[in-house]
Design a protein around this motif. Structure first.
Motif, PDB file in Angstrom:
ATOM      1  N   GLY A  98      -4.905   6.197   1.393  1.00 51.21           N
ATOM      2  CA  GLY A  98      -5.604   4.991   0.893  1.00 51.21           C
ATOM      3  C   GLY A  98      -4.521   3.988   0.623  1.00 51.21           C
ATOM      4  N   VAL A 104      -5.677   9.472  -4.035  1.00 47.60           N
ATOM      5  CA  VAL A 104      -6.055   8.160  -3.834  1.00 47.60           C
ATOM      6  C   VAL A 104      -4.686   7.336  -4.080  1.00 47.60           C
ATOM      7  CG1 VAL A 104      -8.659   8.320  -4.277  1.00 47.60           C
ATOM      8  CG2 VAL A 104      -7.114   7.558  -6.164  1.00 47.60           C
ATOM      9  N   TYR A 133     -13.541   4.501   0.355  1.00 47.25           N
ATOM     10  CA  TYR A 133     -13.027   5.828  -0.031  1.00 47.25           C
ATOM     11  C   TYR A 133     -14.336   6.910  -0.168  1.00 47.25           C
ATOM     12  CZ  TYR A 133      -8.430   5.054  -1.941  1.00 47.25           C
ATOM     13  OH  TYR A 133      -6.985   4.975  -2.043  1.00 47.25           O
ATOM     14  N   PHE A 158      -6.237   1.163   2.198  1.00 46.25           N
ATOM     15  CA  PHE A 158      -7.617   0.747   1.590  1.00 46.25           C
ATOM     16  C   PHE A 158      -7.507  -0.280   0.400  1.00 46.25           C
ATOM     17  CE2 PHE A 158      -9.072   5.422   2.305  1.00 46.25           C
ATOM     18  CZ  PHE A 158      -8.750   5.308   3.526  1.00 46.25           C
ATOM     19  N   THR A 197      -4.398   3.709  -3.206  1.00 45.31           N
ATOM     20  CA  THR A 197      -4.495   2.209  -3.208  1.00 45.31           C
ATOM     21  C   THR A 197      -3.608   1.650  -4.666  1.00 45.31           C
ATOM     22  OG1 THR A 197      -6.557   2.387  -2.332  1.00 45.31           O
ATOM     23  CG2 THR A 197      -6.139   0.194  -3.165  1.00 45.31           C
TER      24      THR A 197
END
Ligand code: GCO
Ligand code: MG
Length: 403
Positions: A262, A283, A271, A265, A285
């Motif tokens: 991510g 995750v 996601y 992202f 980001t």
């Protein structure tokens, strides 16, 4: 508290950083990181032309409404440039709100969930032996978690490995993209040997991470995940490019190696399928690229429902502003996993005075109101912008590949 001024500062103490400063009539100001490595000036133009004029006169306290205004109101949604611009505004507004409340940001988010934030360091070497020396050096410094990346015989330049011994890895080092060569076969045959060597020398307690940097197909990633299971990695990062979220399903069906994804992202929608199906474990980001605290908090909350934790991106191409805000977020977020840590150089730390501290492999959050990071605008002026590009990758036959 009305916004009276908002402007962008571009500075390059060794590398480019884009910083947004939002000033209120009351004199309180907030700082946000708008750096998008290799595409810096696109975010500057987006902010200056389309965002900042619309902020003047708005109530700085209406963080949610301003977020919706910039996201829904733009008609054109998502994407790294838009979301980095929104992220910088959001980060600066949270900074203002926390300063106005006289509180460190983590208090405003809900208070401390932990005393300190575990980080992982980058350990890089041209071969396995020199990588092990780097691991030893970081373990001595107190790190509990390390990311290991070593050169692969037959591949001249590879992601994550510094050009010269003792130097840090820095990919954005040329005016136009440098061209690298990639061989999946050579990589897959070599990389399990690195983890075997790390476990052999450092035992089982050290957390070991690895970044594939988007280079494999799903079935190749599944094979790698399976091969490294005996070395129980903390995570395997970005093992495939993930425009197609279903790729993670295939990998998950074959391996118990935890998966992190991510850093490229920027939206909860990037996601959604992989979180709801529990195909990933972390995750990544960062607050800056994911629309700020307001949006990344939603990603973290959705992830929490599925036992998925945070492991935010934290290379030196995110400024100390993003890192400082992340440390507050990490101190609060219930489903925290780990925070990436690639130390900024002394010149960068001087341009961005901050009150977070690094100690014994962990970050300690500061108590100053706001996110605790400022910018020295006079010093910043000494370092003009210099174009720097990330590399591109080609297979040995010349086919353009994922870098
Ligand atoms: O895990 C990481 O830290 C990342 O993969 C970085 O090294 C990126 O390559 C860089 O942020 C690109 O700008
Ligand atoms: Mg990465």
């Amino acid at each position: 508290m009305k916004i009276s001024d908002a402007y962008v500062i571009v500075t390059s103490p060794g590398r480019n950083f884009v910083t947004l400063k939002i000033v209120t009539e009351a004199g309180i100001y907030g700082i946000g990181d708008a750096t998008l490595n290799g595409r810096e000036m696109a975010v500057v133009a987006y902010l200056e032309e389309h965002v900042l004029p619309a902020l003047i006169g708005r109530d700085a306290g209406q963080i949610e409404d301003i977020w919706q205004y910039l996201y829904r109101g733009a008609y054109w949604r998502r994407g790294p440039v838009t979301m980095s611009a929104i992220g910088a505004v959001d980060m600066a507004l949270w900074d203002i709100k926390a300063k106005a409340a006289g509180m460190p940001l983590y208090q405003l988010l809900g208070g401390k969930s932990r005393e300190r934030v575990m980080t992982y360091a980058h350990c890089t070497g041209k071969d396995i032996d020199s990588c092990l020396e780097e691991v030893a050096r970081h373990v001595e410094q107190g790190y509990r978690a390390v990311r290991v990346q070593a050169g692969v015989p037959g591949i001249p330049t590879i992601y994550g490995v510094a050009k010269r011994e003792g130097e840090r890895y820095e990919p954005a080092d040329s005016d136009l993209p440098a061209e690298h060569v990639w061989s999946t076969e050579k990589y897959l045959n070599h990389v399990p040997k690195l983890f075997a060597a790390v476990r052999e020398r450092f035992g089982d307690d050290l957390h070991v991470l690895h970044d594939v940097h988007h280079r494999l197909t799903p079935i190749e990633a599944a094979r790698l995940g399976k091969m490294v299971e005996p070395y129980h990695l903390f995570w395997l990062e970005d093992c495939v490019p993930a425009e197609n979220q279903q790729s993670l399903k295939l990998i998950r069906e074959h391996t118990t190696t935890p998966l992190a994804i991510g850093e490229v992202f920027n939206s909860i929608h990037d996601y959604r399928e992989m979180i709801e199906n529990q195909w990933i474990d972390y995750v990544r980001t960062p607050l800056s690229h994911g629309g700020g605290i307001t949006h990344v908090r939603r990603i973290a909350d959705l992830a929490a429902l599925y036992h998925i934790r945070t492991g935010f991106h934290g290379p030196t191409d995110l400024s100390p502003v993003c890192l400082g805000a992340a440390i507050h977020f990490d101190t609060w977020v219930p489903n925290f996993g780990i925070q990436e840590h690639m130390p900024h150089d002394a010149a960068t730390d001087a341009v961005f005075p901050h009150d977070y501290r690094f100690e014994d492999g962990h970050f300690l959050v500061g108590e100053a109101p706001g996110h605790g990071v400022d910018i020295d605008e006079e010093l910043a002026k000494k370092y003009p912008y210099k174009r720097a590009s990330l590399p591109v990758n080609r297979l040995e036959d010349g086919t353009l590949w994922h870098w």
